[in-house]
Design a protein around this motif. Sequence first.
Motif, PDB file in Angstrom:
ATOM      1  N   TYR A 124     -20.595  -3.158  -2.192  1.00  0.00           N
ATOM      2  CA  TYR A 124     -19.203  -2.883  -1.844  1.00  0.00           C
ATOM      3  C   TYR A 124     -18.781  -3.849  -0.745  1.00  0.00           C
ATOM      4  O   TYR A 124     -19.556  -4.156   0.152  1.00  0.00           O
ATOM      5  CB  TYR A 124     -19.030  -1.457  -1.325  1.00  0.00           C
ATOM      6  N   GLN A 169      -7.280  -1.046  -1.057  1.00  0.00           N
ATOM      7  CA  GLN A 169      -7.488   0.073  -1.989  1.00  0.00           C
ATOM      8  C   GLN A 169      -6.927  -0.277  -3.366  1.00  0.00           C
ATOM      9  O   GLN A 169      -7.548   0.017  -4.389  1.00  0.00           O
ATOM     10  CB  GLN A 169      -6.821   1.335  -1.442  1.00  0.00           C
ATOM     11  N   LYS A 209     -13.954   4.243  -8.657  1.00  0.00           N
ATOM     12  CA  LYS A 209     -13.567   5.621  -8.351  1.00  0.00           C
ATOM     13  C   LYS A 209     -14.121   6.145  -7.024  1.00  0.00           C
ATOM     14  O   LYS A 209     -13.507   6.968  -6.382  1.00  0.00           O
ATOM     15  CB  LYS A 209     -13.964   6.547  -9.491  1.00  0.00           C
ATOM     16  N   ASP A 210     -15.284   5.677  -6.586  1.00  0.00           N
ATOM     17  CA  ASP A 210     -15.853   6.189  -5.335  1.00  0.00           C
ATOM     18  C   ASP A 210     -15.672   5.212  -4.165  1.00  0.00           C
ATOM     19  O   ASP A 210     -16.402   5.246  -3.202  1.00  0.00           O
ATOM     20  CB  ASP A 210     -17.329   6.553  -5.514  1.00  0.00           C
ATOM     21  N   PHE A 211     -14.645   4.373  -4.238  1.00  0.00           N
ATOM     22  CA  PHE A 211     -14.335   3.422  -3.177  1.00  0.00           C
ATOM     23  C   PHE A 211     -13.599   4.153  -2.063  1.00  0.00           C
ATOM     24  O   PHE A 211     -12.491   4.640  -2.253  1.00  0.00           O
ATOM     25  CB  PHE A 211     -13.479   2.283  -3.742  1.00  0.00           C
ATOM     26  N   GLU A 212     -14.226   4.270  -0.905  1.00  0.00           N
ATOM     27  CA  GLU A 212     -13.641   4.989   0.232  1.00  0.00           C
ATOM     28  C   GLU A 212     -13.181   3.986   1.287  1.00  0.00           C
ATOM     29  O   GLU A 212     -13.989   3.421   2.019  1.00  0.00           O
ATOM     30  CB  GLU A 212     -14.663   5.950   0.821  1.00  0.00           C
ATOM     31  N   ARG A 256     -14.314   3.911   4.931  1.00  0.00           N
ATOM     32  CA  ARG A 256     -15.695   3.496   5.210  1.00  0.00           C
ATOM     33  C   ARG A 256     -15.897   1.985   5.142  1.00  0.00           C
ATOM     34  O   ARG A 256     -16.936   1.487   5.557  1.00  0.00           O
ATOM     35  CB  ARG A 256     -16.648   4.160   4.229  1.00  0.00           C
TER      36      ARG A 256
END
Length: 114
Positions: free
Chosen positions: A57, A87, A94-97, A100
């Motif tokens: 990531y 974003q 889908k789990d990209f925060e 963080r």
Amino acid sequence: MLKIVLYIIGGIILGWLIYRVIYLRKKKRQYQDAFSKTFIDSEINKPKLKTSYSYAYPSFEITFQNEEQLKLAEKKGLTKEFESKIQKIHKNIKDFEIDRVVYFTWEGRPIVTT
């Protein structure tokens, strides 16, 4: 026959590597574009962008000259705007925060350890 199989495997690996280099360069251009368009404001000295990768990531460290510059950018909504653009670039993960992967700081900020 074995040579043909090895050539095919080598070609697949080479093709994948070329694809990854092109993909990462494209993403880097998108990140830089999002950064430049967000922090073009003349009241704020343009911060520095450092991009790295962790666990496949991207992560972003935006460093302002001082705390006041960061607070001004937050007040103007520039930090949220940058996060929104990143974003949007990664909307397919889908789990990209975003909270963080983006870190805003300033030069000389004391390191807080717990």
